[in-house]
Design a protein around this motif. Structure first.
Motif, PDB file in Angstrom:
ATOM      1  N   ASP A  40       0.827  -1.214   0.000  1.00  0.00           N
ATOM      2  CA  ASP A  40       0.000   0.000   0.000  1.00  0.00           C
ATOM      3  C   ASP A  40       0.857   1.259   0.000  1.00  0.00           C
ATOM      4  N   GLN A  41       1.927   1.235   0.784  1.00  0.00           N
ATOM      5  CA  GLN A  41       2.816   2.398   0.850  1.00  0.00           C
ATOM      6  C   GLN A  41       3.480   2.652  -0.498  1.00  0.00           C
ATOM      7  N   VAL A  42       4.003   1.597  -1.105  1.00  0.00           N
ATOM      8  CA  VAL A  42       4.657   1.737  -2.409  1.00  0.00           C
ATOM      9  C   VAL A  42       3.648   2.185  -3.464  1.00  0.00           C
ATOM     10  N   GLN A  43       2.437   1.657  -3.401  1.00  0.00           N
ATOM     11  CA  GLN A  43       1.404   2.082  -4.362  1.00  0.00           C
ATOM     12  C   GLN A  43       1.083   3.557  -4.205  1.00  0.00           C
ATOM     13  N   ALA A  44       1.031   4.030  -2.962  1.00  0.00           N
ATOM     14  CA  ALA A  44       0.779   5.457  -2.726  1.00  0.00           C
ATOM     15  C   ALA A  44       1.899   6.306  -3.315  1.00  0.00           C
ATOM     16  N   TRP A  45       3.147   5.848  -3.163  1.00  0.00           N
ATOM     17  CA  TRP A  45       4.279   6.575  -3.755  1.00  0.00           C
ATOM     18  C   TRP A  45       4.159   6.596  -5.282  1.00  0.00           C
ATOM     19  N   LEU A  46       3.810   5.460  -5.868  1.00  0.00           N
ATOM     20  CA  LEU A  46       3.650   5.390  -7.329  1.00  0.00           C
ATOM     21  C   LEU A  46       2.535   6.321  -7.788  1.00  0.00           C
ATOM     22  N   ASP A  47       1.419   6.338  -7.054  1.00  0.00           N
ATOM     23  CA  ASP A  47       0.305   7.219  -7.413  1.00  0.00           C
ATOM     24  C   ASP A  47       0.711   8.686  -7.335  1.00  0.00           C
ATOM     25  N   GLU A  48       1.495   9.027  -6.324  1.00  0.00           N
ATOM     26  CA  GLU A  48       1.901  10.417  -6.131  1.00  0.00           C
ATOM     27  C   GLU A  48       3.024  10.837  -7.082  1.00  0.00           C
ATOM     28  N   LEU A  49       4.035   9.977  -7.217  1.00  0.00           N
ATOM     29  CA  LEU A  49       5.260  10.363  -7.913  1.00  0.00           C
ATOM     30  C   LEU A  49       5.356   9.847  -9.346  1.00  0.00           C
ATOM     31  N   GLY A  50       4.731   8.710  -9.614  1.00  0.00           N
ATOM     32  CA  GLY A  50       4.810   8.105 -10.937  1.00  0.00           C
ATOM     33  C   GLY A  50       5.977   7.146 -11.068  1.00  0.00           C
ATOM     34  N   HIS A  51       5.865   6.264 -12.035  1.00  0.00           N
ATOM     35  CA  HIS A  51       6.889   5.246 -12.275  1.00  0.00           C
ATOM     36  C   HIS A  51       8.224   5.867 -12.687  1.00  0.00           C
ATOM     37  N   ALA A  52       8.168   6.901 -13.509  1.00  0.00           N
ATOM     38  CA  ALA A  52       9.399   7.503 -14.030  1.00  0.00           C
ATOM     39  C   ALA A  52      10.266   8.060 -12.902  1.00  0.00           C
ATOM     40  N   VAL A  53       9.645   8.563 -11.856  1.00  0.00           N
ATOM     41  CA  VAL A  53      10.390   9.132 -10.736  1.00  0.00           C
ATOM     42  C   VAL A  53      10.847   8.049  -9.766  1.00  0.00           C
ATOM     43  N   LEU A  54       9.995   7.060  -9.522  1.00  0.00           N
ATOM     44  CA  LEU A  54      10.261   6.104  -8.444  1.00  0.00           C
ATOM     45  C   LEU A  54      11.079   4.889  -8.863  1.00  0.00           C
ATOM     46  N   VAL A  55      10.906   4.404 -10.086  1.00  0.00           N
ATOM     47  CA  VAL A  55      11.574   3.168 -10.506  1.00  0.00           C
ATOM     48  C   VAL A  55      12.983   3.481 -11.006  1.00  0.00           C
ATOM     49  N   ASN A  56      13.962   2.785 -10.427  1.00  0.00           N
ATOM     50  CA  ASN A  56      15.374   2.996 -10.753  1.00  0.00           C
ATOM     51  C   ASN A  56      15.802   2.043 -11.867  1.00  0.00           C
ATOM     52  N   LYS A  57      15.784   2.544 -13.096  1.00  0.00           N
ATOM     53  CA  LYS A  57      16.160   1.727 -14.249  1.00  0.00           C
ATOM     54  C   LYS A  57      17.673   1.591 -14.401  1.00  0.00           C
ATOM     55  N   ARG A  58      18.434   2.258 -13.561  1.00  0.00           N
ATOM     56  CA  ARG A  58      19.897   2.157 -13.635  1.00  0.00           C
ATOM     57  C   ARG A  58      20.455   1.168 -12.607  1.00  0.00           C
ATOM     58  N   SER A  59      19.577   0.571 -11.809  1.00  0.00           N
ATOM     59  CA  SER A  59      20.044  -0.322 -10.750  1.00  0.00           C
ATOM     60  C   SER A  59      20.474  -1.673 -11.308  1.00  0.00           C
ATOM     61  N   THR A  60      21.322  -2.331 -10.559  1.00  0.00           N
ATOM     62  CA  THR A  60      21.752  -3.687 -10.905  1.00  0.00           C
ATOM     63  C   THR A  60      20.550  -4.621 -10.920  1.00  0.00           C
ATOM     64  N   THR A  61      19.637  -4.412  -9.984  1.00  0.00           N
ATOM     65  CA  THR A  61      18.441  -5.256  -9.923  1.00  0.00           C
ATOM     66  C   THR A  61      17.626  -5.127 -11.207  1.00  0.00           C
TER      67      THR A  61
END
Length: 113
Positions: A40-61
Motif C-alpha cells: 500500500d505504501q509503495v502504491q501510494a508513492w507510485l500514485d503520487e510520484l509516478g513510475h518515471a520518478v520512483l523506478v530505478n532503471k539504472r540499478s543492478t536489480t
C-alpha cells in the motif's frame, strides 16, 4: 518528524543522512531492504510520484529482471514487484508527512525544509 527511506550502504542515502544531521533536521531512517515496505505504501508513492520518478532503471536489480518483470515494474502491478525488490526504488525517498522527495540534492532539501 520526517522519515528517510533507503538502504544504509547507498552513497546517496549517506549524503542525504549527513545533510539532514548537519542541518539539525529530526528524522527517522527506514532501511527498506532490512525493514521492508508495504505494498500500500509503495502504491501510494507510485500514485503520487509516478513510475518515471520512483523506478530505478539504472540499478543492478533492474538489469537482472526479465522483460516481463520490467513491464510489470512500469505497469499497474508495479508495487508488488517493488516490494519484492526494494532496490528498484530510487533512493533516498524523503517523506515530510505532506510530500515525498526522491533522490538527494542539497538545494532541493533546503527548499523543501
Amino acid at each position: 518528524m520526517f522519515t528517510l527511506y533507503g538502504i544504509k550502504n547507498c552513497d546517496t542515502v549517506k549524503k542525504a543522512r549527513r545533510w539532514l544531521e548537519d542541518n539539525n533536521v529530526e528524522f527517522a531512517f527506514h532501511d527498506f531492504r532490512a525493514e521492508g515496505l508495504s505494498q500500500d505504501q509503495v502504491q501510494a508513492w507510485l500514485d503520487e510520484l509516478g513510475h518515471a520518478v520512483l523506478v530505478n532503471k539504472r540499478s543492478t536489480t533492474w538489469k537482472q529482471l526479465d522483460d516481463a518483470q520490467k513491464d510489470q515494474a512500469l505497469g499497474d502491478d508495479a508495487a508488488a514487484l517493488l516490494v519484492e525488490h526494494p532496490t528498484l526504488i530510487k533512493r533516498p525517498v524523503l517523506d515530510t508527512g505532506k510530500q515525498r522527495q526522491v533522490g538527494f540534492s542539497a538545494a532541493n532539501y533546503q527548499a523543501l525544509l
